[in-house]
Design a protein around this motif. Structure first.
Motif, PDB file in Angstrom:
ATOM      1  N   UNK A 147      68.215 102.473  51.771  1.00 43.35           N
ATOM      2  CA  UNK A 147      67.192 101.033  51.662  1.00 43.35           C
ATOM      3  C   UNK A 147      67.897 100.109  50.429  1.00 43.35           C
ATOM      4  N   UNK A 148      69.510 100.558  49.924  1.00 38.54           N
ATOM      5  CA  UNK A 148      70.063 100.158  49.124  1.00 38.54           C
ATOM      6  C   UNK A 148      70.321  99.136  49.355  1.00 38.54           C
ATOM      7  N   UNK A 149      71.244  99.017  50.496  1.00 35.82           N
ATOM      8  CA  UNK A 149      72.391  98.040  51.764  1.00 35.82           C
ATOM      9  C   UNK A 149      71.490  97.773  52.262  1.00 35.82           C
ATOM     10  N   UNK A 150      69.729  97.951  52.706  1.00 36.42           N
ATOM     11  CA  UNK A 150      69.019  96.495  52.679  1.00 36.42           C
ATOM     12  C   UNK A 150      68.698  95.480  52.220  1.00 36.42           C
ATOM     13  N   UNK A 151      68.395  95.905  51.205  1.00 37.18           N
ATOM     14  CA  UNK A 151      67.913  95.106  49.741  1.00 37.18           C
ATOM     15  C   UNK A 151      69.307  94.680  50.144  1.00 37.18           C
ATOM     16  N   UNK A 152      70.650  94.982  49.750  1.00 35.92           N
ATOM     17  CA  UNK A 152      71.900  93.676  49.145  1.00 35.92           C
ATOM     18  C   UNK A 152      72.232  93.066  50.892  1.00 35.92           C
ATOM     19  N   UNK A 153      71.573  93.626  51.940  1.00 37.77           N
ATOM     20  CA  UNK A 153      72.114  92.783  52.721  1.00 37.77           C
ATOM     21  C   UNK A 153      70.798  91.408  52.871  1.00 37.77           C
ATOM     22  N   UNK A 154      69.655  91.854  52.583  1.00 41.34           N
ATOM     23  CA  UNK A 154      68.537  90.623  52.275  1.00 41.34           C
ATOM     24  C   UNK A 154      68.744  89.415  51.231  1.00 41.34           C
ATOM     25  N   UNK A 155      69.733  90.013  50.393  1.00 37.91           N
ATOM     26  CA  UNK A 155      69.922  89.360  48.591  1.00 37.91           C
ATOM     27  C   UNK A 155      71.202  88.276  49.487  1.00 37.91           C
ATOM     28  N   UNK A 156      72.103  88.896  49.865  1.00 37.80           N
ATOM     29  CA  UNK A 156      73.017  88.340  50.813  1.00 37.80           C
ATOM     30  C   UNK A 156      72.400  86.768  51.332  1.00 37.80           C
ATOM     31  N   UNK A 157      71.725  87.257  52.304  1.00 43.81           N
ATOM     32  CA  UNK A 157      71.219  85.909  53.167  1.00 43.81           C
ATOM     33  C   UNK A 157      70.484  85.114  52.326  1.00 43.81           C
ATOM     34  N   UNK A 158      69.904  85.406  51.283  1.00 40.98           N
ATOM     35  CA  UNK A 158      69.282  84.419  50.303  1.00 40.98           C
ATOM     36  C   UNK A 158      70.485  83.525  49.641  1.00 40.98           C
ATOM     37  N   UNK A 159      71.097  84.560  48.965  1.00 36.05           N
ATOM     38  CA  UNK A 159      72.612  83.997  48.633  1.00 36.05           C
ATOM     39  C   UNK A 159      72.758  82.309  49.202  1.00 36.05           C
ATOM     40  N   UNK A 160      73.306  82.633  50.308  1.00 31.36           N
ATOM     41  CA  UNK A 160      73.940  82.176  51.436  1.00 31.36           C
ATOM     42  C   UNK A 160      72.336  80.549  51.401  1.00 31.36           C
ATOM     43  N   UNK A 161      71.421  81.139  52.040  1.00 31.50           N
ATOM     44  CA  UNK A 161      70.621  79.890  51.665  1.00 31.50           C
ATOM     45  C   UNK A 161      69.828  78.841  51.404  1.00 31.50           C
TER      46      UNK A 161
END
Length: 263
Positions: free
Chosen positions: A67-81
């Motif tokens: 779950x933490x790994x999925x959350x960090x992946x979503x945060x990286x996408x948002x940061x790139x956006x």
């Protein structure tokens, strides 16, 4: 001295072993062995439960890390956006570290799962052995009990058992005492009849006095008989009493008076 001590030790162990053999009951030994097998089976089951608990805890940790790994992946996408490449890089770095932990936990999880399967199989095999031993134990106990009862019945019928031997000895002693008392009573009767034993009470009479009492008793009977004949004939009772010896034959005096030597 060394040889003597060794010999004494051997004798002591031999006697102790013999005493233990007499005290040992195979049924109790079988029950004790079965109890120990149940305790071992219980330990194996607790081990299976402990391994299963550890496996379950690893699964919970894996779920949390994923779950933490999925959350960090979503945060990286948002940061790139949003044009924050630095934040996206940090989020991906953290995610990579979590993935390494997930990999390690998955390896441990597989190891625990394999141990759990082995312990479960061992517990099942041990359970089968314990069940087979319990069946065999009860069969042996029943056979032993039946043989023991049959032996006791046979000993009772043959009279070789310890209890029946004691009873037989008691009966024999009672019969011996009874025979002894009967023999003593018969001997005393014979001695009394022969006059070998004097009556210590002083009531016994000698043979002369006994003969005199018998003759006197016969005279009294003759007097009474004469009186009854007179009454029946209608006469009166003679005024003068019939002297002893009248109307009856005189007793002849014995020619020789018995002599009794004083003891």
């Amino acid at each position: 001295m060394s040889g003597v001590m060794k010999r004494m030790g051997m004798i002591f162990r031999a006697k102790a072993n013999k005493a233990l053999d007499r005290a040992e009951d195979p049924r109790e030994t079988l029950d004790y062995s079965y109890q120990k097998q149940l305790e071992l089976l219980q330990k194996v089951r607790r081990g299976v439960a402990d391994v299963a608990t550890s496996r379950k805890r690893l699964e919970l940790q894996l779920n949390q890390l994923q779950k933490q790994s999925t959350t960090l992946e979503d945060q990286g996408r948002k940061a790139l956006a949003l044009g924050r490449e630095d934040l996206a890089r940090e989020a991906l770095s953290r995610r990579a570290a979590l993935q390494q932990q997930v990999t390690d936990l998955e390896t441990q999880h597989q190891t625990l799962q394999g141990e759990e399967e082995k312990l479960t199989l061992a517990a099942q095999r041990l359970q089968a052995k314990v069940d087979a031993f319990r069946t065999k134990k009860e069969t042996i106990k029943a056979t032993y009990t039946a043989a023991q009862a049959q032996t006791r019945i046979g000993e009772a019928f043959s009279g070789i058992s310890e209890e029946m031997g004691d009873v037989g000895m008691a009966i024999q002693r009672a019969e011996d005492k009874t025979a002894q008392l009967q023999a003593r009573a018969g001997a005393i009767d014979e001695l009394l009849a022969s006059g070998a034993l004097d009556d210590s009470s002083g009531l016994a009479k000698d043979d002369i006095q006994s003969e005199l009492d018998r003759l006197s008793g016969g005279t009294d009977v003759e007097l009474e008989l004469q009186r009854m004949k007179a009454e029946l004939a209608g006469g009166s009772t003679p005024k003068q009493a019939i002297e002893p010896g009248q109307g009856q034959p005189q007793a002849k005096e014995p020619q020789d008076t018995p002599r009794f030597d004083k003891q």
